[in-house]
Scaffold this active site. Structure first.
Site, PDB file in Angstrom:
ATOM      1  N   ALA A 191       0.865  -1.182   0.000  1.00 10.14           N
ATOM      2  CA  ALA A 191       0.000   0.000   0.000  1.00 10.14           C
ATOM      3  C   ALA A 191       0.898   1.228   0.000  1.00 10.14           C
ATOM      4  CB  ALA A 191      -0.870  -0.009   1.254  1.00 10.14           C
TER       5      ALA A 191
ATOM      6  N   GLY B 105       0.696  -5.076   0.594  1.00  9.98           N
ATOM      7  CA  GLY B 105      -0.408  -5.139  -0.365  1.00  9.98           C
ATOM      8  C   GLY B 105       0.033  -5.692  -1.717  1.00  9.98           C
TER       9      GLY B 105
ATOM     10  N   GLU C 209      -0.145  -9.314  -1.318  1.00 12.07           N
ATOM     11  CA  GLU C 209      -1.583  -9.642  -1.274  1.00 12.07           C
ATOM     12  C   GLU C 209      -2.198  -9.565  -2.665  1.00 12.07           C
ATOM     13  OE1 GLU C 209      -2.120  -6.716   1.825  1.00 12.07           O
ATOM     14  OE2 GLU C 209      -2.894  -8.246   3.181  1.00 12.07           O
TER      15      GLU C 209
ATOM     16  N   GLU D 258       4.147  -5.417   7.138  1.00 10.47           N
ATOM     17  CA  GLU D 258       3.309  -4.425   7.830  1.00 10.47           C
ATOM     18  C   GLU D 258       3.649  -4.310   9.310  1.00 10.47           C
ATOM     19  OE1 GLU D 258       2.208  -6.749   5.729  1.00 10.47           O
ATOM     20  OE2 GLU D 258       0.649  -5.941   4.409  1.00 10.47           O
TER      21      GLU D 258
HETATM   22  N1  CAA Z   1       4.650   3.352  -0.275  1.00 12.72           N
HETATM   23  C1  CAA Z   1       5.077   4.538  -0.738  1.00 12.72           C
HETATM   24  N2  CAA Z   1       6.300   4.730  -1.287  1.00 12.72           N
HETATM   25  C2  CAA Z   1       7.116   3.659  -1.354  1.00 12.72           C
HETATM   26  C3  CAA Z   1       6.732   2.389  -0.883  1.00 12.72           C
HETATM   27  C4  CAA Z   1       5.427   2.247  -0.325  1.00 12.72           C
HETATM   28  N3  CAA Z   1       4.953   1.067   0.100  1.00 12.72           N
HETATM   29  N4  CAA Z   1       7.765   1.534  -1.068  1.00 12.72           N
HETATM   30  C5  CAA Z   1       8.743   2.248  -1.655  1.00 12.72           C
HETATM   31  N5  CAA Z   1       8.367   3.526  -1.823  1.00 12.72           N
HETATM   32  C6  CAA Z   1       9.130   4.632  -2.399  1.00 12.72           C
HETATM   33  C7  CAA Z   1      10.231   5.112  -1.468  1.00 12.72           C
HETATM   34  O1  CAA Z   1       9.711   6.001  -0.518  1.00 12.72           O
HETATM   35  C8  CAA Z   1      11.188   5.720  -2.441  1.00 12.72           C
HETATM   36  O2  CAA Z   1      10.714   7.015  -2.803  1.00 12.72           O
HETATM   37  P1  CAA Z   1      11.701   8.303  -2.718  1.00 12.72           P
HETATM   38  O3  CAA Z   1      12.755   7.984  -3.733  1.00 12.72           O
HETATM   39  O4  CAA Z   1      10.804   9.425  -3.106  1.00 12.72           O
HETATM   40  O5  CAA Z   1      12.217   8.351  -1.343  1.00 12.72           O
HETATM   41  C9  CAA Z   1      11.065   4.852  -3.685  1.00 12.72           C
HETATM   42  O6  CAA Z   1       9.832   4.163  -3.552  1.00 12.72           O
HETATM   43  C10 CAA Z   1      12.180   3.809  -3.793  1.00 12.72           C
HETATM   44  O7  CAA Z   1      12.204   3.070  -2.579  1.00 12.72           O
HETATM   45  P2  CAA Z   1      13.538   2.860  -1.715  1.00 12.72           P
HETATM   46  O8  CAA Z   1      14.468   4.004  -1.907  1.00 12.72           O
HETATM   47  O9  CAA Z   1      13.121   2.564  -0.318  1.00 12.72           O
HETATM   48  O10 CAA Z   1      14.136   1.580  -2.452  1.00 12.72           O
HETATM   49  P3  CAA Z   1      15.080   0.474  -1.803  1.00 12.72           P
HETATM   50  O11 CAA Z   1      15.542  -0.378  -2.933  1.00 12.72           O
HETATM   51  O12 CAA Z   1      16.108   1.089  -0.928  1.00 12.72           O
HETATM   52  O13 CAA Z   1      14.118  -0.395  -0.852  1.00 12.72           O
HETATM   53  C11 CAA Z   1      12.081  -1.608  -0.302  1.00 12.72           C
HETATM   54  C12 CAA Z   1      13.055  -1.163  -1.417  1.00 12.72           C
HETATM   55  C13 CAA Z   1      12.801  -2.599   0.625  1.00 12.72           C
HETATM   56  C14 CAA Z   1      10.924  -2.290  -0.994  1.00 12.72           C
HETATM   57  C15 CAA Z   1      11.623  -0.368   0.510  1.00 12.72           C
HETATM   58  O14 CAA Z   1      11.181   0.629  -0.410  1.00 12.72           O
HETATM   59  C16 CAA Z   1      10.493  -0.648   1.450  1.00 12.72           C
HETATM   60  O15 CAA Z   1      10.718  -1.221   2.501  1.00 12.72           O
HETATM   61  N6  CAA Z   1       9.245  -0.247   1.104  1.00 12.72           N
HETATM   62  C17 CAA Z   1       8.087  -0.388   1.949  1.00 12.72           C
HETATM   63  C18 CAA Z   1       7.577  -1.816   1.963  1.00 12.72           C
HETATM   64  C19 CAA Z   1       6.412  -1.944   2.916  1.00 12.72           C
HETATM   65  O16 CAA Z   1       6.515  -1.730   4.114  1.00 12.72           O
HETATM   66  N7  CAA Z   1       5.231  -2.353   2.364  1.00 12.72           N
HETATM   67  C20 CAA Z   1       4.026  -2.549   3.162  1.00 12.72           C
HETATM   68  C21 CAA Z   1       3.160  -1.334   3.083  1.00 12.72           C
HETATM   69  S1  CAA Z   1       1.732  -1.466   4.134  1.00 12.72           S
HETATM   70  C22 CAA Z   1       0.631  -2.405   3.311  1.00 12.72           C
HETATM   71  O17 CAA Z   1       0.882  -2.858   2.229  1.00 12.72           O
HETATM   72  C23 CAA Z   1      -0.684  -2.671   4.030  1.00 12.72           C
HETATM   73  C24 CAA Z   1      -1.828  -3.154   3.195  1.00 12.72           C
HETATM   74  O18 CAA Z   1      -1.819  -3.324   2.012  1.00 12.72           O
HETATM   75  C25 CAA Z   1      -3.109  -3.390   3.842  1.00 12.72           C
END
Ligand code: CAA
Length: 257
Positions: free
Chosen positions: A65, A108, A111, A131
């Site tokens: 998400a 997500g 999912e 999450e």
């Molecule tokens: N939401 C919004 N932006 C995101 C994102 C997310 N889930 N995942 C990555 N991005 C963005 C980052 O903020 C970054 O943007 P900026 O360059 O503007 O800062 C860009 O994408 C590239 O990401 P990274 O620089 O972090 O890339 P990386 O290679 O260093 O790391 C990653 C990759 C490990 C996937 C890391 O981005 C990460 O941990 N992302 C979040 C993953 C996460 O926690 N997902 C669960 C979300 S909650 C959910 O999904 C709940 C639900 O559906 C009900």
């Protein structure tokens, strides 16, 4: 706002939907989920579409998400979340949906992949439900579908630690059906879609429905459903064509009736 996905008609019968928010690793905004639901509705209504492939980019299928958007939503916002309607559409899409997963399929994103009927993953794919690291938990089916896909112990470990698994672990656990080289993931998913697109559409639809029943019903009810679906197909012209083509030693031509 620019579209967050692209749709291509690759060949008769097959649509390819590619998520296109590379700047945010295809994080699932409300807009993106809404556009995906609209495209699946269109694919479902189109008799010439017989299978759909869903792909992301080389780095990410989808990283979950959109956390920025999620942070702006409070309890009431979540209660009235329009995303639920989009998830329902994806859940009830009645044609084969194949996910081609390269890179991250997290939260997500994992999912979403699990909403597909078949998952093809590249060697560098990572599946996870992180999450818990945000102080929340999966909310789009992750606890239920993941447990059914990989079993209790691995699902618990993934959800409670937030640590992802790689493509080979996912394949051993049964989450993924095939693992490919990264450059071949979409191509392989399209091949499978092409294969399915040549089958009798009514049989494919009812077989999908019967298989999904196995996820949430007891054996006796599932077997009853299977028998009813099997019987319904006896009235289809494609069944006659399939049997006749076998006897005449030729390839059947199915029309979806
Ligand atoms: N939401 C919004 N932006 C995101 C994102 C997310 N889930 N995942 C990555 N991005 C963005 C980052 O903020 C970054 O943007 P900026 O360059 O503007 O800062 C860009 O994408 C590239 O990401 P990274 O620089 O972090 O890339 P990386 O290679 O260093 O790391 C990653 C990759 C490990 C996937 C890391 O981005 C990460 O941990 N992302 C979040 C993953 C996460 O926690 N997902 C669960 C979300 S909650 C959910 O999904 C709940 C639900 O559906 C009900």
């Amino acid at each position: 706002m620019p579209l967050t996905l692209a749709v291509e008609f690759i060949e008769p019968g097959v649509r390819l939907i590619t998520l296109q928010r590379p700047q945010a690793l295809n994080a699932l905004t409300t807009q993106l989920l809404g556009e995906l639901a609209d495209e699946l509705n269109a694919a479902q209504a189109d008799p010439d579409t017989r299978a759909v492939v869903l792909a992301g980019s080389r780095k990410a299928f989808a990283a979950g998400a959109d956390i920025k958007e999620m942070g702006e939503r409070n309890l009431v916002g979540i209660l009235n979340d329009p995303r639920q309607a989009s998830w329902q559409t994806i859940t009830h899409f009645n044609k084969p949906l194949i996910a081609a997963v390269n890179g991250f399929a997290l939260g997500g994103g994992c999912e979403l992949a699990m909403h597909a009927d078949i998952i093809i993953a590249s060697e560098d794919a990572r599946f996870g439900q992180p999450e818990i690291n945000l102080g929340i938990m999966p909310g789009a089916g992750g606890t239920q579908r993941l447990l059914r896909a990989v079993g209790k112990s691995m699902a618990m470990q993934m959800v409670l630690t937030g640590d992802p698994i790689d493509a080979r672990q996912a394949q051993r656990a049964g989450l993924v059906s095939e693992v490919t080289q990264p450059e071949l993931t979409v191509e392989r998913a399209l091949q499978i879609a092409h294969n399915i697109a040549g089958k009798a559409p009514l049989a494919v639809r009812l077989a999908k429905e019967a298989l999904l029943k196995a996820m949430d019903t007891d054996l006796a009810s599932g077997l009853r459903f299977e028998r009813h679906a099997f019987t319904v197909l006896a009235g289809s012209r494609d069944r006659d064509e399939g049997i006749r083509a076998f006897q005449e030693k030729r390839t059947p031509t199915f029309i979806g009736e």
